[in-house]
Design a protein around this motif. Structure first.
Motif, PDB file in Angstrom:
ATOM      1  N   GLY A  63       0.798  -1.219   0.000  1.00 33.74           N
ATOM      2  CA  GLY A  63       0.000   0.000   0.000  1.00 33.74           C
ATOM      3  C   GLY A  63       0.829   1.266   0.000  1.00 33.74           C
ATOM      4  O   GLY A  63       1.978   1.295  -0.461  1.00 33.74           O
ATOM      5  N   MET A  64       0.256   2.313   0.522  1.00 35.92           N
ATOM      6  CA  MET A  64       0.934   3.605   0.600  1.00 35.92           C
ATOM      7  C   MET A  64       2.161   3.501   1.490  1.00 35.92           C
ATOM      8  O   MET A  64       2.137   2.852   2.537  1.00 35.92           O
ATOM      9  CB  MET A  64      -0.035   4.649   1.163  1.00 35.92           C
ATOM     10  N   ASP A  65       3.242   4.133   1.075  1.00 36.10           N
ATOM     11  CA  ASP A  65       4.465   4.168   1.870  1.00 36.10           C
ATOM     12  C   ASP A  65       4.221   5.076   3.084  1.00 36.10           C
ATOM     13  O   ASP A  65       4.163   6.296   2.963  1.00 36.10           O
ATOM     14  CB  ASP A  65       5.614   4.704   1.021  1.00 36.10           C
ATOM     15  N   LEU A  66       4.047   4.470   4.264  1.00 36.57           N
ATOM     16  CA  LEU A  66       3.714   5.245   5.463  1.00 36.57           C
ATOM     17  C   LEU A  66       4.852   6.166   5.885  1.00 36.57           C
ATOM     18  O   LEU A  66       4.616   7.240   6.444  1.00 36.57           O
ATOM     19  CB  LEU A  66       3.333   4.303   6.600  1.00 36.57           C
ATOM     20  N   LYS A  67       6.090   5.764   5.621  1.00 36.45           N
ATOM     21  CA  LYS A  67       7.223   6.643   5.940  1.00 36.45           C
ATOM     22  C   LYS A  67       7.161   7.902   5.079  1.00 36.45           C
ATOM     23  O   LYS A  67       7.414   9.013   5.567  1.00 36.45           O
ATOM     24  CB  LYS A  67       8.533   5.907   5.738  1.00 36.45           C
ATOM     25  N   ALA A  68       6.831   7.726   3.802  1.00 35.86           N
ATOM     26  CA  ALA A  68       6.695   8.889   2.920  1.00 35.86           C
ATOM     27  C   ALA A  68       5.520   9.758   3.367  1.00 35.86           C
ATOM     28  O   ALA A  68       5.608  10.991   3.368  1.00 35.86           O
ATOM     29  CB  ALA A  68       6.496   8.426   1.480  1.00 35.86           C
ATOM     30  N   PHE A  69       4.422   9.099   3.778  1.00 38.68           N
ATOM     31  CA  PHE A  69       3.244   9.830   4.267  1.00 38.68           C
ATOM     32  C   PHE A  69       3.593  10.663   5.491  1.00 38.68           C
ATOM     33  O   PHE A  69       3.240  11.842   5.585  1.00 38.68           O
ATOM     34  CB  PHE A  69       2.133   8.830   4.585  1.00 38.68           C
ATOM     35  N   LEU A  70       4.313  10.072   6.448  1.00 42.21           N
ATOM     36  CA  LEU A  70       4.688  10.790   7.668  1.00 42.21           C
ATOM     37  C   LEU A  70       5.651  11.935   7.385  1.00 42.21           C
ATOM     38  O   LEU A  70       5.691  12.916   8.119  1.00 42.21           O
ATOM     39  CB  LEU A  70       5.303   9.814   8.680  1.00 42.21           C
ATOM     40  N   ALA A  71       6.420  11.789   6.303  1.00 41.81           N
ATOM     41  CA  ALA A  71       7.360  12.842   5.923  1.00 41.81           C
ATOM     42  C   ALA A  71       6.669  13.963   5.144  1.00 41.81           C
ATOM     43  O   ALA A  71       7.323  14.931   4.736  1.00 41.81           O
ATOM     44  CB  ALA A  71       8.492  12.259   5.086  1.00 41.81           C
ATOM     45  N   GLY A  72       5.358  13.826   4.934  1.00 42.27           N
ATOM     46  CA  GLY A  72       4.613  14.877   4.259  1.00 42.27           C
ATOM     47  C   GLY A  72       4.523  14.723   2.755  1.00 42.27           C
ATOM     48  O   GLY A  72       4.043  15.621   2.048  1.00 42.27           O
ATOM     49  N   GLU A  73       4.946  13.558   2.242  1.00 42.60           N
ATOM     50  CA  GLU A  73       4.919  13.341   0.804  1.00 42.60           C
ATOM     51  C   GLU A  73       3.510  12.976   0.351  1.00 42.60           C
ATOM     52  O   GLU A  73       2.849  12.129   0.957  1.00 42.60           O
ATOM     53  CB  GLU A  73       5.899  12.210   0.458  1.00 42.60           C
ATOM     54  N   ASP A  74       3.040  13.603  -0.722  1.00 44.87           N
ATOM     55  CA  ASP A  74       1.752  13.256  -1.308  1.00 44.87           C
ATOM     56  C   ASP A  74       1.995  12.153  -2.324  1.00 44.87           C
ATOM     57  O   ASP A  74       2.512  12.393  -3.419  1.00 44.87           O
ATOM     58  CB  ASP A  74       1.126  14.475  -1.982  1.00 44.87           C
ATOM     59  N   VAL A  75       1.626  10.932  -1.966  1.00 47.00           N
ATOM     60  CA  VAL A  75       1.964   9.791  -2.825  1.00 47.00           C
ATOM     61  C   VAL A  75       0.941   9.576  -3.936  1.00 47.00           C
ATOM     62  O   VAL A  75       1.187   8.809  -4.867  1.00 47.00           O
ATOM     63  CB  VAL A  75       2.105   8.497  -1.992  1.00 47.00           C
ATOM     64  N   SER A  76      -0.218  10.239  -3.848  1.00 52.55           N
ATOM     65  CA  SER A  76      -1.238  10.136  -4.894  1.00 52.55           C
ATOM     66  C   SER A  76      -1.085  11.285  -5.882  1.00 52.55           C
ATOM     67  O   SER A  76      -0.557  12.348  -5.545  1.00 52.55           O
ATOM     68  CB  SER A  76      -2.640  10.153  -4.283  1.00 52.55           C
ATOM     69  N   LEU A  77      -1.571  11.056  -7.095  1.00 53.61           N
ATOM     70  CA  LEU A  77      -1.511  12.091  -8.122  1.00 53.61           C
ATOM     71  C   LEU A  77      -2.881  12.743  -8.285  1.00 53.61           C
ATOM     72  O   LEU A  77      -3.898  12.041  -8.323  1.00 53.61           O
ATOM     73  CB  LEU A  77      -1.071  11.483  -9.459  1.00 53.61           C
ATOM     74  N   PRO A  78      -2.948  14.056  -8.361  1.00 50.72           N
ATOM     75  CA  PRO A  78      -4.240  14.746  -8.491  1.00 50.72           C
ATOM     76  C   PRO A  78      -5.038  14.220  -9.676  1.00 50.72           C
ATOM     77  O   PRO A  78      -4.536  14.129 -10.796  1.00 50.72           O
ATOM     78  CB  PRO A  78      -3.827  16.211  -8.705  1.00 50.72           C
ATOM     79  N   GLY A  79      -6.284  13.842  -9.406  1.00 47.01           N
ATOM     80  CA  GLY A  79      -7.165  13.353 -10.459  1.00 47.01           C
ATOM     81  C   GLY A  79      -6.899  11.931 -10.902  1.00 47.01           C
ATOM     82  O   GLY A  79      -7.674  11.366 -11.682  1.00 47.01           O
ATOM     83  N   ARG A  80      -5.796  11.338 -10.402  1.00 44.22           N
ATOM     84  CA  ARG A  80      -5.431   9.994 -10.855  1.00 44.22           C
ATOM     85  C   ARG A  80      -5.347   8.996  -9.713  1.00 44.22           C
ATOM     86  O   ARG A  80      -5.497   7.795  -9.928  1.00 44.22           O
ATOM     87  CB  ARG A  80      -4.097  10.037 -11.606  1.00 44.22           C
ATOM     88  N   GLY A  81      -5.070   9.469  -8.515  1.00 41.61           N
ATOM     89  CA  GLY A  81      -5.050   8.594  -7.361  1.00 41.61           C
ATOM     90  C   GLY A  81      -3.732   7.893  -7.128  1.00 41.61           C
ATOM     91  O   GLY A  81      -2.694   8.221  -7.727  1.00 41.61           O
ATOM     92  N   LEU A  82      -3.760   6.889  -6.244  1.00 38.61           N
ATOM     93  CA  LEU A  82      -2.569   6.137  -5.882  1.00 38.61           C
ATOM     94  C   LEU A  82      -2.007   5.412  -7.095  1.00 38.61           C
ATOM     95  O   LEU A  82      -2.745   4.774  -7.853  1.00 38.61           O
ATOM     96  CB  LEU A  82      -2.902   5.128  -4.787  1.00 38.61           C
TER      97      LEU A  82
END
Length: 254
Positions: A63-82
């Motif tokens: 799934g989503m990289d939780l480390k990237a999420f906690l670092a403030g990274e937006d892992v999804s793309l606008p209008g396109r999703g994960l």
């Protein structure tokens, strides 16, 4: 393409593989951008009929990289999703080749695909509630369309996982393979699809994608211009001619 995603062409199939085994193929921004670019290439090229989404390292995707999420990274793309596909999948068919765990966003990636080939020891789940999160990349929207609603509800509320055998029994998985054989199985299934007219395959997917959101009458009205375009295509003429001449068709995609 980024090293975290491997893209290769196998005849008329584009194989897109997540390549972050050290992170259980979790999706970060780099992965999302690379997969989005790959499916854009798939849709743009006339010599490609469909794609296969695979992974390396024995885990499909955690799934989503939780480390990237906690670092403030937006892992999804606008209008396109994960991974660039959960909100806006490609126009051409996409097959998921699932080995090991397909969890959270990983399960949602599989759900964004049109077909799923899974190893017999694979498992699926949307355990976001266990982390105080919600399966927001399409899991809650697509899962009850692919398996019985009560089963989807239980999986979503408990965070429990589903075996490949049960996923196959419920219709989420199209074909089961031995462990380690999901990609080969997906490519074999892809070969049965690429033998058909590429325009007809794409339009068939387009009609099916909207079928459950329309009444039958609305579906007939919506599909009419697509059907007329197919009937006027060179491939339709070639298909009929090849049948009459008892030979394999030579598709041009036109």
């Amino acid at each position: 393409m980024a090293d975290s995603v491997i893209v290769e062409q196998r005849e008329r199939v584009l194989v897109v593989s997540l390549n972050r085994p050290e992170a259980r193929n979790a999706v970060n921004r780099e992965v999302s951008e690379a997969i989005a670019a790959a499916v854009d290439e798939l849709d743009a090229r006339d010599d490609l009929c469909l794609g296969v989404l695979a992974t390396t390292g024995g885990t499909f995707c955690s799934g989503m990289d939780l480390k990237a999420f906690l670092a403030g990274e937006d892992v999804s793309l606008p209008g396109r999703g994960l991974a660039g596909i959960t909100r806006r999948p490609p126009r051409k068919p996409l097959i998921a080749a699932v080995e090991g765990w397909a969890l959270a966003g990983g399960c949602e990636l599989a759900l964004a695909c049109d077909l799923v080939v899974a190893a017999e020891d694979a498992r699926f789940g949307i355990p976001e509630v266990k982390r105080g999160l919600v399966a927001a990349a399409g899991g809650l929207l697509r899962l009850p369309r692919r398996i019985p609603r009560a089963v989807a509800m239980q999986l979503a509320l408990t965070g429990d996982s589903l075996s490949a055998a049960d996923a196959h029994r419920f219709g989420l998985v199209n074909e089961l393979t031995a462990s380690g054989g999901a990609l080969a199985g997906a490519l074999a299934l892809a070969g049965r699809i690429t033998a058909n007219g590429p325009l007809a395959v794409r339009v068939t997917k387009e009609i099916l994608d909207s079928a459950t959101d329309r009444t039958v009458e609305e579906g007939f009205v919506g599909q009419e211009p697509l059907i007329q375009a197919i009937l006027a295509s060179q491939d339709a003429q070639e298909g009929a001619r090849a049948f009459a001449e008892k030979r394999p068709p030579q598709w041009t995609g036109r």
